[in-house]
Design a protein around this motif. Structure first.
Motif, PDB file in Angstrom:
ATOM      1  N   GLU A   1      -0.269   4.655  -0.924  1.00 51.57           N
ATOM      2  CA  GLU A   1       0.896   5.223  -1.602  1.00 51.57           C
ATOM      3  C   GLU A   1       2.168   4.510  -1.169  1.00 51.57           C
ATOM      4  O   GLU A   1       3.066   4.257  -1.963  1.00 51.57           O
ATOM      5  CB  GLU A   1       1.044   6.716  -1.254  1.00 51.57           C
ATOM      6  CG  GLU A   1      -0.094   7.618  -1.699  1.00 51.57           C
ATOM      7  CD  GLU A   1      -0.025   7.940  -3.186  1.00 51.57           C
ATOM      8  OE1 GLU A   1       1.000   7.612  -3.826  1.00 51.57           O
ATOM      9  OE2 GLU A   1      -1.011   8.515  -3.697  1.00 51.57           O
ATOM     10  N   TYR A   2       2.252   4.239   0.135  1.00 52.98           N
ATOM     11  CA  TYR A   2       3.455   3.597   0.677  1.00 52.98           C
ATOM     12  C   TYR A   2       3.016   2.261   1.258  1.00 52.98           C
ATOM     13  O   TYR A   2       2.838   2.123   2.468  1.00 52.98           O
ATOM     14  CB  TYR A   2       4.105   4.477   1.749  1.00 52.98           C
ATOM     15  CG  TYR A   2       4.477   5.832   1.197  1.00 52.98           C
ATOM     16  CD1 TYR A   2       5.745   6.037   0.631  1.00 52.98           C
ATOM     17  CD2 TYR A   2       3.567   6.887   1.219  1.00 52.98           C
ATOM     18  CE1 TYR A   2       6.087   7.261   0.094  1.00 52.98           C
ATOM     19  CE2 TYR A   2       3.915   8.120   0.684  1.00 52.98           C
ATOM     20  CZ  TYR A   2       5.182   8.305   0.133  1.00 52.98           C
ATOM     21  OH  TYR A   2       5.521   9.516  -0.394  1.00 52.98           O
TER      22      TYR A   2
ATOM     23  N   GLY B   1       2.973  10.017   3.435  1.00 52.84           N
ATOM     24  CA  GLY B   1       4.403   9.745   3.502  1.00 52.84           C
ATOM     25  C   GLY B   1       4.705   8.387   4.107  1.00 52.84           C
ATOM     26  O   GLY B   1       3.812   7.730   4.645  1.00 52.84           O
ATOM     27  N   PRO B   2       5.963   7.931   4.025  1.00 50.84           N
ATOM     28  CA  PRO B   2       6.329   6.627   4.566  1.00 50.84           C
ATOM     29  C   PRO B   2       6.291   6.626   6.098  1.00 50.84           C
ATOM     30  O   PRO B   2       6.225   7.689   6.722  1.00 50.84           O
ATOM     31  CB  PRO B   2       7.757   6.422   4.055  1.00 50.84           C
ATOM     32  CG  PRO B   2       8.293   7.809   3.870  1.00 50.84           C
ATOM     33  CD  PRO B   2       7.111   8.649   3.454  1.00 50.84           C
TER      34      PRO B   2
ATOM     35  N   SER C   1       4.810   0.566   4.055  1.00 50.99           N
ATOM     36  CA  SER C   1       4.636   1.336   5.291  1.00 50.99           C
ATOM     37  C   SER C   1       3.271   1.074   5.906  1.00 50.99           C
ATOM     38  O   SER C   1       3.138   0.922   7.118  1.00 50.99           O
ATOM     39  CB  SER C   1       4.765   2.835   5.009  1.00 50.99           C
ATOM     40  OG  SER C   1       6.102   3.147   4.722  1.00 50.99           O
ATOM     41  N   THR C   2       2.230   1.026   5.045  1.00 50.81           N
ATOM     42  CA  THR C   2       0.882   0.786   5.559  1.00 50.81           C
ATOM     43  C   THR C   2       0.795  -0.595   6.203  1.00 50.81           C
ATOM     44  O   THR C   2       0.220  -0.751   7.287  1.00 50.81           O
ATOM     45  CB  THR C   2      -0.154   0.886   4.421  1.00 50.81           C
ATOM     46  OG1 THR C   2       0.017   2.148   3.790  1.00 50.81           O
ATOM     47  CG2 THR C   2      -1.561   0.775   4.958  1.00 50.81           C
TER      48      THR C   2
ATOM     49  N   THR D   1       0.289   6.991   6.043  1.00 48.32           N
ATOM     50  CA  THR D   1       1.024   6.122   5.119  1.00 48.32           C
ATOM     51  C   THR D   1       0.185   5.804   3.889  1.00 48.32           C
ATOM     52  O   THR D   1       0.717   5.472   2.843  1.00 48.32           O
ATOM     53  CB  THR D   1       1.432   4.801   5.796  1.00 48.32           C
ATOM     54  OG1 THR D   1       0.260   4.155   6.277  1.00 48.32           O
ATOM     55  CG2 THR D   1       2.388   5.038   6.943  1.00 48.32           C
ATOM     56  N   TRP D   2      -1.126   5.895   4.011  1.00 45.71           N
ATOM     57  CA  TRP D   2      -1.981   5.638   2.843  1.00 45.71           C
ATOM     58  C   TRP D   2      -1.843   6.786   1.832  1.00 45.71           C
ATOM     59  O   TRP D   2      -1.799   6.571   0.632  1.00 45.71           O
ATOM     60  CB  TRP D   2      -3.444   5.512   3.277  1.00 45.71           C
ATOM     61  CG  TRP D   2      -4.295   4.770   2.289  1.00 45.71           C
ATOM     62  CD1 TRP D   2      -4.630   5.156   1.030  1.00 45.71           C
ATOM     63  CD2 TRP D   2      -4.911   3.500   2.486  1.00 45.71           C
ATOM     64  NE1 TRP D   2      -5.407   4.204   0.420  1.00 45.71           N
ATOM     65  CE2 TRP D   2      -5.603   3.175   1.303  1.00 45.71           C
ATOM     66  CE3 TRP D   2      -4.953   2.598   3.554  1.00 45.71           C
ATOM     67  CZ2 TRP D   2      -6.330   1.997   1.151  1.00 45.71           C
ATOM     68  CZ3 TRP D   2      -5.683   1.435   3.408  1.00 45.71           C
ATOM     69  CH2 TRP D   2      -6.361   1.140   2.212  1.00 45.71           C
TER      70      TRP D   2
END
Lengths: 246, 303
Positions: free
Chosen positions: A130-131, A214-215, A134-135, A210-211
């Motif tokens: 998702e982020y 959230g960030p 971030s990941t 992060t996946w």
């Protein structure tokens, strides 16, 4: 710099010449996901699907195998057989050797991570993170924490066998107690505390988070702990670097 | 003569064991300098101090105008080292190793010349682990000399090689000397020291026993002996002859060491003449470094 790139290239090539390490690094995690998938693949786990939880954690586990086996145990072997000693009388500085092996480890880990993600997408409809920035950052931080950590721990071993034994111990401990394979909620409270003492726990929290959720800014504590482990390990690893056992 | 290495009163201990006890010697530019002695004599320790890998406890060591342990970085650009029984990565190909080690040095690499001189063409694509001992030694010799080092350290370079491979290794080492490198070599093969080295330092028990050309060392009377064959004589017969210090017997052939060979020869002949004992192949021998070495060891034990 030329020497670092050459050495990293060569070490990567030599990694692929060893069929056994290729199997353990690339195929074993895929097989494990598939195995767990055939058991719990269809049931949602809390708010998330099987793949949303298991693929990020096995990517985390792969950071551990890469750092302890591809890096740590191999370097312990080089120390034992005199490979490092031969470097010692050339202008090649010790940090360049560690840098080259870190680059090689990162390349091999990246391949294994992509493999796992693609497998998850094909078999279990996994979505990309998702982020994603971030990941990626989370992966970088995890590498920075684990590579020096494993290099330091395995450098305490006298030879390849004991380095491999130490590595297996750490891997198994973290595999079962960090929430990678069994949900922590299923475990007794004491073990839940133990798991929080293991660095892999924070890697998995960070990657799963992060996946799916959230960030990276939501995970300040995990980032802080991992960076501290990394910093302390770099200091210890370079302070106790040895060219040979003599 | 220009000095490449000078060592004064070098000492080194490991715990309570004194491995090197006040050794002094010099190595001249362009020579093959041998350090010989039995296993555990302190050869490798001395070599490693010169290479800057070990730190001396006492004494002054100067290598190419540098202090090895303090200026290791500068030194490593100018020296080449072939270690005793070390390995490179098992699955590394010979050409990859040559390429990798070339990238460590700033100047041009003489990789291609070395491949020719050492005959490595046919093995370029072999993994290091698949090579025989002789080929491994050639490869590690090549890795140590890629940058045309001014000074080359070889620790037991012909260990484990068959006699033919050993001779080939010698001619390669001579070739490197002729290219302009100074070479310091340790060995416990006396034949190697005799045939290969321009000058030799004999080390035993951490002490320097002698430094000279092999020829001069052999002119030392201590290694000279009388050699002959006899079927009836025994060691005890010979030990009572005038001047005899030591007798070695191997089957029917004898080596008789004495303070005065001519005098002892006269007495042996008269002893045998009186008793009608035949002796054959009587020779005044100069001996080998091996004999000289044994002579030193015996003296050590006697004291």
């Amino acid at each position: 710099m030329n020497a670092v790139i050459k050495l990293a290239q060569l070490e990567t090539k030599m990694f692929f010449r060893d069929r056994l390490s290729v199997f353990w690094t690339f195929l074993f995690p895929v097989v494990m996901i598939w195995l767990f998938g055939s058991m719990f693949g269809d049931n949602p786990m809390g708010n998330f699907t099987f793949a949303e939880l298991f693929v990020p954690s096995w990517i985390g586990v792969n950071i551990v195998t890469t750092s302890f086996f591809t890096l740590g145990t191999v370097l312990a072997g080089y120390r034992e057989t005199g490979v490092l000693r031969r470097y010692q009388s050339t202008p090649l500085a010790s940090w360049k050797i560690l840098a080259a092996h870190t680059v090689q480890g990162t390349v091999i880990f990246a391949i294994s991570a992509v493999l796992l993600m693609v497998f998850g997408m094909l078999m279990y409809d996994l979505h990309i993170p998702e982020y994603i920035a971030s990941t990626l950052l989370a992966l970088l931080i995890s590498i920075l924490a684990f590579f020096p950590f494993a290099l330091f721990i395995t450098s305490l071993a006298k030879n390849t066998q004991s380095a491999a034994a130490i590595s297996s111990l750490f891997l198994n401990l973290m595999l079962f107690l960090s929430g990678a394979t069994f949900p922590l909620e299923m475990m007794p409270t004491v073990l839940q505390y133990v798991s929080k003492a293991l660095p892999l726990y924070y890697v998995i929290e960070l990657l799963r988070g992060t996946w799916n959720a959230g960030p990276i800014t939501d995970y300040g504590m995990e980032v802080g702990i991992l960076l501290t482990i990394g910093l302390v390990s770099v200091i210890l690893a370079s302070r106790f670097f040895r060219w040979s056992d003599k | 003569m220009e000095r490449v290495i000078s060592v004064e009163h070098l000492t080194k201990s490991f715990g309570s064991i004194q491995a090197v006890k006040g050794i002094s010697f010099h190595v001249h530019k362009g020579e093959i300098f041998g350090i010989i002695g039995p296993n555990g004599a302190g050869k490798t320790t001395t070599l490693e101090i010169l290479e800057g890998i070990q730190k001396a406890d006492g004494g002054v060591v100067d290598v190419l105008g540098l202090n090895p342990s303090r200026q290791l970085k500068q030194l490593n650009h100018r020296i080449g080292v072939q270690f005793q029984a070390t390995s490179i990565q098992k699955k590394m190909k010979v050409k990859e190793a040559l390429d990798l080690f070339s990238s460590f040095y700033e100047g041009a690499s003489q990789k291609d010349e070395l491949i020719k001189i050492l005959g490595l063409e046919e093995k370029l694509n072999s993994h290091f682990n698949d090579l025989s001992g002789g080929w491994k030694q050639r490869v590690t010799l090549a890795l140590a000399t890629l940058h045309k080092p001014e000074l080359l350290f070889l620790d037991e370079p012909s260990m484990g090689l068959d006699p033919h491979a050993r001779r080939e290794m010698w001619s390669m080492i001579r070739m490197l000397r002729d290219q302009g490198s100074t070479i310091v070599i340790t060995t416990h093969y006396m034949e190697e020291a005799e045939k290969l080295c321009d000058r030799v330092a004999m080390i035993y028990g951490g002490e320097l026993k002698a430094v000279d050309t092999p020829k001069e060392l052999l002119n030392n009377n201590a290694a000279h002996y009388l050699g002959f064959e006899s079927e009836q004589l025994t060691v005890d017969d010979l030990l009572i002859v005038n001047g005899v210090t030591r007798v070695e017997q191997e089957h029917h052939s004898f080596k008789v060491f004495s303070d005065d060979l001519q005098n002892t020869a006269y007495h042996i002949f008269s002893h045998c003449h009186e008793r009608d004992i035949p002796i054959h192949n009587f020779k005044f021998e100069k001996g080998s470094l091996d004999d000289l070495f044994v002579q030193y060891l015996k003296k050590e034990h006697a004291e």
